[in-house]
Design a protein around this motif. Structure first.
Motif, PDB file in Angstrom:
ATOM      1  N   GLY A  97       0.765  -1.235   0.000  1.00 50.33           N
ATOM      2  CA  GLY A  97       0.000   0.000   0.000  1.00 50.33           C
ATOM      3  C   GLY A  97       0.794   1.282   0.000  1.00 50.33           C
ATOM      4  O   GLY A  97       0.225   2.347   0.285  1.00 50.33           O
ATOM      5  N   THR A  98       2.083   1.245  -0.337  1.00 50.48           N
ATOM      6  CA  THR A  98       2.888   2.471  -0.340  1.00 50.48           C
ATOM      7  C   THR A  98       3.389   2.876  -1.718  1.00 50.48           C
ATOM      8  O   THR A  98       3.735   4.035  -1.926  1.00 50.48           O
ATOM      9  CB  THR A  98       4.108   2.317   0.592  1.00 50.48           C
ATOM     10  N   LEU A 152       1.074  13.269  -0.737  1.00 48.56           N
ATOM     11  CA  LEU A 152       2.327  12.726  -1.264  1.00 48.56           C
ATOM     12  C   LEU A 152       3.350  12.448  -0.179  1.00 48.56           C
ATOM     13  O   LEU A 152       4.312  11.716  -0.401  1.00 48.56           O
ATOM     14  CB  LEU A 152       2.921  13.682  -2.310  1.00 48.56           C
ATOM     15  N   THR A 153       3.165  13.008   0.997  1.00 46.83           N
ATOM     16  CA  THR A 153       4.110  12.762   2.090  1.00 46.83           C
ATOM     17  C   THR A 153       3.693  11.580   2.965  1.00 46.83           C
ATOM     18  O   THR A 153       4.441  11.184   3.862  1.00 46.83           O
ATOM     19  CB  THR A 153       4.249  14.017   2.972  1.00 46.83           C
ATOM     20  N   LEU A 165       6.059   8.494 -10.162  1.00 42.45           N
ATOM     21  CA  LEU A 165       7.369   7.918  -9.871  1.00 42.45           C
ATOM     22  C   LEU A 165       7.536   7.892  -8.363  1.00 42.45           C
ATOM     23  O   LEU A 165       7.279   8.895  -7.694  1.00 42.45           O
ATOM     24  CB  LEU A 165       8.485   8.749 -10.496  1.00 42.45           C
ATOM     25  N   SER A 166       7.961   6.745  -7.835  1.00 43.56           N
ATOM     26  CA  SER A 166       8.175   6.600  -6.390  1.00 43.56           C
ATOM     27  C   SER A 166       9.643   6.347  -6.128  1.00 43.56           C
ATOM     28  O   SER A 166      10.253   5.469  -6.748  1.00 43.56           O
ATOM     29  CB  SER A 166       7.341   5.439  -5.841  1.00 43.56           C
ATOM     30  N   VAL A 177       8.951   5.121   1.291  1.00 45.39           N
ATOM     31  CA  VAL A 177       8.938   6.073   0.193  1.00 45.39           C
ATOM     32  C   VAL A 177       9.437   7.413   0.729  1.00 45.39           C
ATOM     33  O   VAL A 177       8.906   7.935   1.716  1.00 45.39           O
ATOM     34  CB  VAL A 177       7.528   6.218  -0.395  1.00 45.39           C
ATOM     35  N   VAL A 178      10.453   7.981   0.076  1.00 48.84           N
ATOM     36  CA  VAL A 178      11.006   9.263   0.518  1.00 48.84           C
ATOM     37  C   VAL A 178      10.650  10.400  -0.421  1.00 48.84           C
ATOM     38  O   VAL A 178      10.827  11.566  -0.079  1.00 48.84           O
ATOM     39  CB  VAL A 178      12.539   9.169   0.700  1.00 48.84           C
TER      40      VAL A 178
END
Length: 439
Positions: A97-98, A152-153, A165-166, A177-178
């Motif tokens: 889910g990320t 998005l954070t 794009l991740s 995810v950063v």
């Protein structure tokens, strides 16, 4: 409509590392390999595998009480990060889910040269494929338009139809995810540039160049292109790109040759079949890959699940104007992806089937290149990579949700290892790089 790879063609069917040019010698035989006496999988050097997993693929097997295909989504996309080394069991983490990812693309992605970061591309195009009718949980963000300020954070965000794009920190205890980038274009494929600094993204309408700066994805350039959805590969010297592009219809795909100069991608020519070569491109020709020495590219003639035995056209990249000058005939019932062994002699290709797959072993040192044999694999093979030392081959399976392991024996030998690596539901792409070791 755009051209899609395995899963795309999969749906169409349902509807209708080293860049060394020097040979690697003295490869260990299976009995001498590091894990021969260990009860777990090892590698000669510390490496990281990143698997993107597409939950949408599950619908191919789910059935309603009435026996119809169940189109209601019941799972989430996931990523699996696996650290391997010479003296420890695999260290594996799967997070759901990320990160959105789709099998309607190319089964490779990008990793930074130090192994710290992974980059996964996702697009929302489904066209008239079987994936277009899926039913998602109510309230789930689906597209770019559903993403609110601040979303998005958040870690738990994986809109399945977004153009995203991740950027993933692969060194974190639980991969996180950063950074995320939303595009108004559909990103299909992302690869690292050989310079170790830049990343090239192929999208429906453009090629992009990105860099990672302070843990963020920064767009350096955008080069419009008008030839269709690209599956591409970058030549080892980094100055050219070859891309298979087309649409999901009855028209054959086309292959295009580009140059990469000053971060701009410029079209040079179309790659055509040389007169007298007994092969052709089809509407399902899509995935390709460039050899480690940059002299040739192998092309999937047909990436469907149940076509007749299809060819592997071979592009000669040494020509001033590259062309398909030879072919490996009847290589398998649908070809999905390729990998090249560091010895410069052996290449492998996944041959598709829903339940039972195979790996085609190729001799690319012979003139002409030839098919040697097939070896058993699990269904719907996707990502495929050799270790840097060439002693192992990793092959992802969407049907089995795992990465299978093959031991390399000599110049052309593969032996299936009974051990394997589990991934999240429905593996769809694979990349590999060094394990990040903080300084």
């Amino acid at each position: 409509m755009k051209k899609l790879t395995l899963a795309c063609v999969l749906c169409v069917v349902f509807l209708r590392v080293s860049n060394s040019e020097e040979p690697v010698t003295g490869l260990r035989r299976p009995a001498e390999q590091p894990d021969a006496s260990r009860p777990y999988i090892t590698t000669q050097s510390p490496i990281t595998l990143l698997s993107a997993n597409d939950a949408e693929v599950d619908f191919l097997w789910r059935r309603t009480r009435e026996g119809l295909r169940d189109r209601e989504m019941k799972s989430q996309d996931s990523i699996t990060v696996i650290h391997l080394g010479p003296d420890h069991p695999p260290i594996s983490r799967t997070v759901y889910g990320t990160v959105p990812s789709t099998i309607l693309g190319t089964p490779t992605m990008a990793m930074s040269s130090d192994g710290r970061y992974g980059i996964i591309a996702n697009h929302g195009f489904r066209g008239t494929t079987a994936f277009a009718g899926l039913i998602y949980p109510s309230g789930t963000p689906l597209t770019n338009a559903d993403i609110r300020p601040g979303d998005l954070t958040r870690q738990q965000l994986a809109p399945p139809l977004s153009n995203m794009l991740s950027l993933i920190d692969l060194a974190a205890p639980n991969p996180k995810v950063v950074d995320r980038v939303l595009l108004d274009d559909g990103p299909i494929h992302v690869l690292p540039h050989p310079d170790g600094k830049r990343f090239v993204v192929g999208a429906i309408e453009s090629f992009y160049v990105f860099e990672i700066q302070n843990g963020k994805l920064v767009q350096i350039s955008r080069s419009p292109q008008e030839h269709g959805l690209p599956c591409f590969w970058i030549t080892p010297n980094g100055d050219h790109i070859i891309a298979t592009q087309g649409h999901v219809d009855d028209n054959p795909s086309r292959i295009h040759w580009y140059e990469l100069v000053d971060n701009e991608v410029r079209h040079l020519s179309e790659v055509k079949v040389k007169e007298g070569v007994d092969t052709k491109l089809t509407s399902a020709s899509y995935i390709l890959r460039v050899s480690l020495d940059g002299k040739l590219a192998l092309v999937c003639q047909d990436a469907g699940l149940f076509p007749p035995l299809c060819d592997i056209p071979i592009v000669d990249l040494t020509l001033p104007k590259p062309a398909i000058t030879s072919v490996i005939k009847n290589a398998g019932p649908g070809i999905e992806s390729f990998a090249f062994h560091p010895n410069g002699k052996m290449a492998v290709a996944t041959c598709l089937a829903q339940h039972k797959n195979s790996i085609a072993v190729l001799d690319i040192a012979s003139k002409p290149a030839r098919l040697l044999y097939h070896i058993d694999a699990s269904g719907i093979g996707q990502g495929i990579e050799f270790t840097p030392e060439g002693d192992k081959l990793f092959v992802g399976s969407a049907a089995a949700s795992r990465i299978e392991v093959y031991d390399v024996d000599g110049e052309y030998g593969l032996r299936k290892n009974q051990k394997f690596l589990k991934t999240g539901r429905s593996h769809c792409s694979l990349t590999m790089g060094p394990r990040y070791l903080p300084k």
